[in-house]
Design an enzyme around this catalytic site. Structure first.
Site, PDB file in Angstrom:
ATOM      1  N   CYS A  81       0.823  -1.212   0.000  1.00  0.00           N
ATOM      2  CA  CYS A  81       0.000   0.000   0.000  1.00  0.00           C
ATOM      3  C   CYS A  81       0.851   1.253   0.000  1.00  0.00           C
ATOM      4  O   CYS A  81       0.354   2.345   0.174  1.00  0.00           O
ATOM      5  CB  CYS A  81      -0.978  -0.001   1.167  1.00  0.00           C
ATOM      6  SG  CYS A  81      -0.178   0.007   2.776  1.00  0.00           S
ATOM      7  N   TYR A 136      -2.121  -8.703  -3.930  1.00  0.00           N
ATOM      8  CA  TYR A 136      -2.681  -7.478  -4.504  1.00  0.00           C
ATOM      9  C   TYR A 136      -1.726  -6.308  -4.352  1.00  0.00           C
ATOM     10  O   TYR A 136      -0.786  -6.363  -3.560  1.00  0.00           O
ATOM     11  CB  TYR A 136      -4.034  -7.130  -3.847  1.00  0.00           C
ATOM     12  CG  TYR A 136      -3.930  -6.676  -2.412  1.00  0.00           C
ATOM     13  CD1 TYR A 136      -3.707  -5.328  -2.099  1.00  0.00           C
ATOM     14  CD2 TYR A 136      -4.058  -7.578  -1.365  1.00  0.00           C
ATOM     15  CE1 TYR A 136      -3.600  -4.906  -0.784  1.00  0.00           C
ATOM     16  CE2 TYR A 136      -3.947  -7.164  -0.046  1.00  0.00           C
ATOM     17  CZ  TYR A 136      -3.717  -5.832   0.247  1.00  0.00           C
ATOM     18  OH  TYR A 136      -3.605  -5.400   1.533  1.00  0.00           O
TER      19      TYR A 136
END
Lengths: 905, 905
Positions: free
Chosen positions: B864, B884
């Site tokens: 992130c 992800y």
């Protein structure tokens, strides 16, 4: 889950035992040694040990004893009954029991004990009949009730009474009331009837305060006590002690249940504690203390000042007191023979407890005795001479940290000669100390947090004082002997301590003490000579202590076994000479910037500031030319002082704004010198300010952006080396680049080194100059790229301070906000700035070493962070294949010994 | 060292070649494609390529050609002579040569070219005789001298003339003087005699200025030119361009030596540049520009505005101009057939250069054409429909970063309808832009540094303007066509650009421009619609552009191939909705603290401050209770907006003092609310100050020391989830603990989570609530202990911003002092905050992934940090087995495509 049929109970006594001294992990130190003494035929009261495994199983299963415990204990009890000729709970010939903790490591006074177990309405009459001494029996019963109510019924149930409302205090209050009513002052003045009445009052008080009656059944008492001893492993005192000593929480304690013997059965009874050699000095003399007609707790708790055990160890302080040798010669001779046998058997100095019941000697405990560093060293060398132990064992007998006290200050004998002592006491902890008086542990902790040195002055200390004792520079008590709580704890830490200075009278409420008519208040300064037991008013000079000739011999032996070299961090010729005297084999860290700190550096600092505040490269170069003279002088002096040993010189490291003057007068002087306004000085200073200076524009980043700064330093180093060579002196300068995160940084700086070398050789006409270029490894990325870095660096020096800061993301300046809580709540086991985080950062370091050596097989690897002087970290460095550690000069001997230990283990 | 007998020279032309299109690394793009065209039978002037290896050998050996080069070139020259029927240096039938750079990657206009090589006193008479056109020959000679003196004699010799005193300027000045003397304004108005005189003046001027005569020997000219082309690889422009485009310095360039053909031999001659499809829109129409009687440089340099190549692509701007299709139909048909063949052969849109010499067509270059993101996307989808390429190729045809322009703003069509354009030009770079006028590249760079948006307005751009073009929001030129320098460069970057807006007249000295009678000065605002070519005075509204239906279809195909999931970093319900619209599959980072920044957050911020400034836990808990409402509202809204997708909520991260009010009015309000003095507010604020806040008391360290803050956040998350569940909405909240360095921190926080869960379930009566607890991995130590951390964390999210700060020891706030220099001096290849340091930190991340999965096989792993939107870093995440990536909403499509590329490569 413990296995079925696990053996939870081990018997001892009567010349037999199911355990032995090697089973400390399972039986605890006390239990294992009780078994061993039984096997040796030493008289011990029979008993049994409930194992540490049983303790952990007890905690794992909501404080219930694992299946089999009670059955096994009953069998062991039957055996005790056979051997002692008495029976637990028997109305006519009742056996009384003690219940004591005993962990793998000694934790003196940190856990609980219950004595006299088995006295109840059914056994008291039989006991009275048997002893024909109702006073003794009711006194024992009173003591049982006090201990039991406190330990089992209150503490173990996690009841936290209001301050001063604990059950122990309330029971003691009843005692005081009784004494007042009777018009007496001593417990011993109360009669058997008085005590019997008191026992009835105790029973009522316990029931009222704790809402439960005192159990009137021998077996209920026993199992309540065993559980409470187990639970005391997790008491607050025990936890704090374990934190300080680094004892793992998961070990648990064993419980030792043992037949009671009584040192308080009259004048033919006694109790005592002794060491096979002097634990403060190491002197080979049987050394100890005893009290007639007393229980063991009376000696250990320091309530009465005990007598010396023999004539040979009497001092000026206690020469008037009766020795056991004189008073009970037969028992003493037996004891003396046993202590000799025990020391020979264990091959180390023993700390023993004994009780003499109506002329019969019992040993209650033997264990390896705690000792001061001085004593450890002297004993090791003596036992080596006596051929009791070999060289390797001798080296391992002294913990590296124990050397600290040998290297720490003592009171200057010259100053002592001129000063009259204020008061004397027993020399319980060695060395000298100066500090301000504090009267409570809390005050000591608070003052330490402010950085103040204190002397904790107490009537006597108790386990609640441990934190304060740790925080104070020294401890001084009015009561207690050499084996009192204060003495034991302080000695364990090598802390200056004087006990039993009876002339001191303390008023805790007014925070005053009166000594021989003089009044002192808290904050007044005292000086203590813990090695002699003398206290002085005011501050006396302290000096270094490395006079012990054993010390040098011992270190020589240690050096034979170590593999790691030991260097020192030193920044001046004086430091370098001190380091050499302590046995340093080079300088692992010379910090260029340190020549700008402290006294006598004002001119150099001014020039540095001028350089930093220069508006452009030309101005900066001018200032650097002036600065050069100072830098070269310090470097040359330090290299010369090291007499040919390698000297690692770190290039300028801190962010420049650290040197920006903050005060008006310095700003003004600088403005004048640079011919700019004070306002401009302030502005330039602000421009250098950084949000996170620790990870800002510093180290090699300065060298890259201001190559002229690197240039000046390299020139100073190379010219110094050439000049020393010309004067016929060898030297090995090592140029160290700090804060490297990328091999290209080194390539960049090496270009400057090569250029300056060429210039200097040309100008001086020297043919060559010997030096190496290497780097600090202190940035995580540098560890990861160590293979490529080793391509261009000739040595690595791990800067574990910064590596810890970046590896944990802990700013050392800012951890105050959370580190305390992290340690208290066991989120971290230790302060990673104190001892290297082997589990985490250790991986990075091992990676860096392996990668570095993959490209440069003989890469020289060292450490120059503060961990370089920490024994556990040194052990890691040894294991990881370092070539050397570097630490502060005073820690060099510690590091040498730690390196030897690492190699021998 | 190159091997002996290395082949340095590769021939092409006449339907044969020793190289081919696959040999770009060795021959450069231009050389490889010239060879390939030869093999395809496309008419190219014969010539040969001197390899990139020869270039690097040339640099490695002090600018000397490796052995064999000249011998091999002579043989190749003989071949060219045979095929062209002319001979280099021959007095009667002289062959002229061009010498052009050609690297592996296209670097338009960044390196040097020399044309007309071979004209000298011995060949000029023969040339005049052969062409019967002395004017043409002297014009060619003049051009040769200008280029040669500039490129070979001045630039390649590292001569740096004073501003405006370069040889090219001085020679052009002679030309201007001649024109003035003759009373003419155009070069073409000068006669052959004039030009002959001018040539004599040129020779004298060159000798005087450069202290060397212009070489009067064909071979000297050739080798001078070849060396200068090689050297231009390391010219300043080329280096800057490579830095921007990320082209390695060590590749080197090839040099193409080729027979000259002339587009300026009269009206049956022409030259042009064309694309097989529209490079701005992707439209399937042969698209290009040409000029009659001109040399190729005239088209590319944008000196004359060229004509459209055919009728079909005429626009409102150029419909009056003559097309090649109309003017030279035969040559056009031949060219059209060739372009179709080339596109089919290469399977991609081609950018071609051609010259028609007296009716004969020659192709000078073909290469894959640069295109806008829109064009790349449309072409890929069209070629897929045409079955020219397959799906995977189509996906790979669009660079992830190119999507950026599709996602960037366009001028609001509604606003455009209401506004009269100021002026129109050619739509050379897509999208809309608003900015203040600047007239020089320097001004653009300076204003960009201040954070200002600019429109760079130039007569025409040249390679010196590249930095300024990069810095400006948009580029507007008065001259030049769709293939002019400005257009090519801007298109490559997807930058808004309008060229050839001829109505603009610029006065650089006064910094003014006049457009249709209106005067604008620098600093005035313009709005450009680069997709239509319209310019507006003042600021028009810009809106988003994702209307292209091809875009959604393309992304759907890309999504088929990617393995990584893509989430967005979003802190509000609005952000969440935007993220969902861009295809985000969850929120990877919801920053609790962001609800206290910006407009509309004043009340929440006030309560946060009240909490922070509380004097004790009770006060703090009171403030937290008030704050709770706001936190829950934002969390609930964001989770609801994500429609059941996972939402990772990071617990409060920044050091508290970041929120301490610095201004008097806020301090006063807070003091009043807390009933303390402003002075106390200041003191409490100062107490929170840290030396290195980045590695200070923040993240989970706050959660450990202020458990009530964690408690409040957990309560908000769980209550929000339960309330949404009751409303029939699915939700997957993920509680993320920041700044973890040790598994026990997570254990500590999970205790709070479990307690709050129990309370919340009890109070709400809900049976259960679905959530996960995981952690950021952003501290180096966390990577090293990832196995133990995965024991207690259900997911990892790499915070690569902080990992970069700690891994490099780079404070992001403070790198300004050195990072620029680190990049300039190539100490680091790239800013590690822009693109993840795979070599160094990549190792830590790989370790963490492997260790994490070793204890928790299905551990969910994401990123992130800002690297989550960087294609190179995404490729690393794919390779390392992440689940992800999470990035800003606008970069979600880029990340989706990058993930597909990673999976396909």
């Amino acid at each position: 889950m413990p296995k079925k049929n696990t053996k939870w109970v081990y018997s001892f006594g009567g010349g037999k035992a199911t355990g032995n001294a090697k089973m400390k992990t399972l039986l605890g130190g006390k239990g294992a040694n009780l078994a061993e003494m039984s096997l040796l035929g030493v008289p011990v009261p029979s008993g049994f040990t409930i194992t540490t495994d049983c303790c952990t199983a007890y905690f794992d299963h909501k404080m219930t004893f694992p299946t089999g415990t009670k059955r096994q204990a009953d069998a062991a009890l039957a055996r005790v009954a056979r051997e002692m000729g008495m029976k637990f709970g028997d109305p006519t010939n009742p056996l009384l029991l003690s219940c004591r903790s005993g962990a793998r490591a000694s934790m003196p006074g940190m856990m609980e004990t219950v004595l006299n177990i088995g006295l109840c309405s059914t056994t008291i009459p039989g006991m009275i009949k048997k002893t024909n001494n109702p006073r003794f029996v009711y006194d024992a019963y009173r003591r049982l009730m006090t201990m039991y109510a406190d330990v089992v019924m209150e503490k173990a149930e996690d009841i936290e009474p209001a301050e001063g409302r604990g059950i122990r205090v309330q029971l003691e209050h009843l005692m005081e009331t009784m004494k007042k009513r009777k018009g007496v002052t001593e417990d011993t003045d109360l009669s058997g009837d008085d005590l019997q009445k008191l026992c009835t009052q105790y029973q009522a008080c316990i029931k009222k305060v704790l809402k439960k009656p005192f159990p009137d059944n021998a077996h209920d008492q026993l199992w309540g006590a065993v559980g409470a001893v187990f639970k005391s492993w997790n008491g607050r005192r025990a936890i704090i002690y374990r934190r300080i000593e680094g004892i793992p929480d998961e070990w648990g304690t064993a419980t030792n249940v043992q037949a009671m013997v009584f040192g308080n059965m009259g004048d033919s009874s006694a109790t005592g504690v002794a060491f096979t050699r002097n634990p403060a000095t190491g002197e080979r003399k049987f050394f100890g203390e005893w009290l007639p007609n007393a229980q063991g707790e009376d000696v250990v708790a320091g309530i009465r000042t005990p007598n010396p055990i023999n004539e040979a160890t009497k001092t000026g302080q206690n020469k008037h007191m009766p020795s056991l040798q004189k008073m009970m010669p037969r028992a003493y001779r037996e004891l003396d023979a046993i202590q000799k046998r025990l020391e020979r058997h264990y091959g180390d100095m023993q700390d023993i407890e004994f009780t003499i019941q109506e002329g019969t000697l019992y040993l209650l405990q033997t264990r390896v005795g705690k000792r001061t560093g001085t004593a450890a060293l002297n004993m090791a060398m003596a036992m080596l001479r006596e051929k009791m132990i070999d060289e390797k064992t001798a080296v391992l007998r002294v913990e590296p940290e124990q050397l600290d006290e040998l290297l720490h200050p003592i009171v200057d004998p010259a100053a002592e000669k001129k000063t009259k002592p204020l008061v004397s006491g027993l020399p319980a902890g060695p060395g000298g100390a100066v500090g301000k008086i504090v009267f409570t542990a809390q005050d000591a902790v608070r003052e330490a947090a402010k950085g103040h040195s204190t002397v904790l002055v107490r009537e006597e200390t108790n386990p609640e004082d441990v934190e304060g004792m740790r925080a104070a520079q020294a401890v001084l008590t009015a009561r207690g002997g050499m084996t009192s709580h204060a003495a034991l704890v302080a000695r364990g830490w090598g802390k200056c301590c004087i006990v039993g200075a009876a002339a001191i009278s303390i008023n805790l409420r007014t925070r005053r003490m009166v000594v021989n008519g003089r009044t002192f208040k808290d904050g007044d300064t005292l000086t203590l000579n813990g090695s002699r037991g003398t206290v002085y008013a005011g501050e006396l000079n302290l000096i270094d202590a490395t006079a012990n000739p054993n010390f040098r011999r011992f270190m020589k032996i240690a050096d034979k076994y170590r593999k790691l070299r030991v260097r020192a961090n030193a920044d001046t010729p004086d430091d370098a000479r001190a380091a050499l005297a302590f046995g340093a084999e080079g300088i692992g860290l010379f910090r260029t910037e340190h020549m700008f700190y402290g006294k006598g550096t004002e001119k150099a600092l001014f020039l540095l500031r001028k350089m930093i505040m220069s508006g452009n490269e030309a101005e900066r170069r001018k200032a650097l030319r002036e600065l050069f003279t100072y830098v070269k002088r310090d470097i040359k002096g330090t290299i010369a002082a090291m007499k040919g040993h390698p000297v690692t010189i770190r290039l300028l490291d801190p962010p420049l704004h650290e040197f920006v003057p903050q005060d008006a007068s310095n700003q003004k002087a600088l403005a004048k010198a640079l011919k700019i306004s004070v306002n401009d000085i302030k502005k330039r200073g602000e421009a250098l300010h950084e949000t996170n200076p620790m990870i800002g524009h510093r180290g090699v980043r300065l060298g890259v952006t201001y190559p002229e700064i690197t240039e000046m330093q390299i020139r100073a180093i190379l010219e110094a080396a050439i000049e020393l060579n010309r004067a016929g002196k060898k030297c090995q300068p090592e140029i160290m680049i700090p804060v490297t995160c990328e091999p290209n940084e080194i390539v960049d700086q090496k270009t400057i080194v090569a250029r300056v070398e060429k210039e200097v050789l040309k100008r001086t006409g020297a043919k060559s100059v010997n030096y190496q270029v290497g780097t600090m490894i202190e940035i995580p990325r540098a560890c990861l790229l160590a293979d490529r870095i080793a391509d261009v660096a000739e040595f690595f020096s791990f800067g574990t301070n910064d590596l810890t800061q970046m590896g944990f993301g802990f700013s050392r300046d800012d951890i105050g906000g959370f580190l305390g809580e992290y340690l208290d709540r066991k989120i971290l086991d230790a302060d990673p700035f104190q001892t290297l985080d082997q589990e985490g950062l250790g991986q990075l370091i091992q990676t860096a070493v392996a990668k570095g050596r993959s490209t440069r097989k003989k890469l020289k690897i060292g450490i120059c962070g503060e961990h370089g002087g920490d024994p556990a970290s040194i052990e890691f460095c040894h294991r990881t294949g370092f070539d050397y550690v570097s630490c502060s000069p005073y820690r060099v001997p510690i590091a040498r010994l730690a390196a030897a230990h690492a190699a021998l283990r």
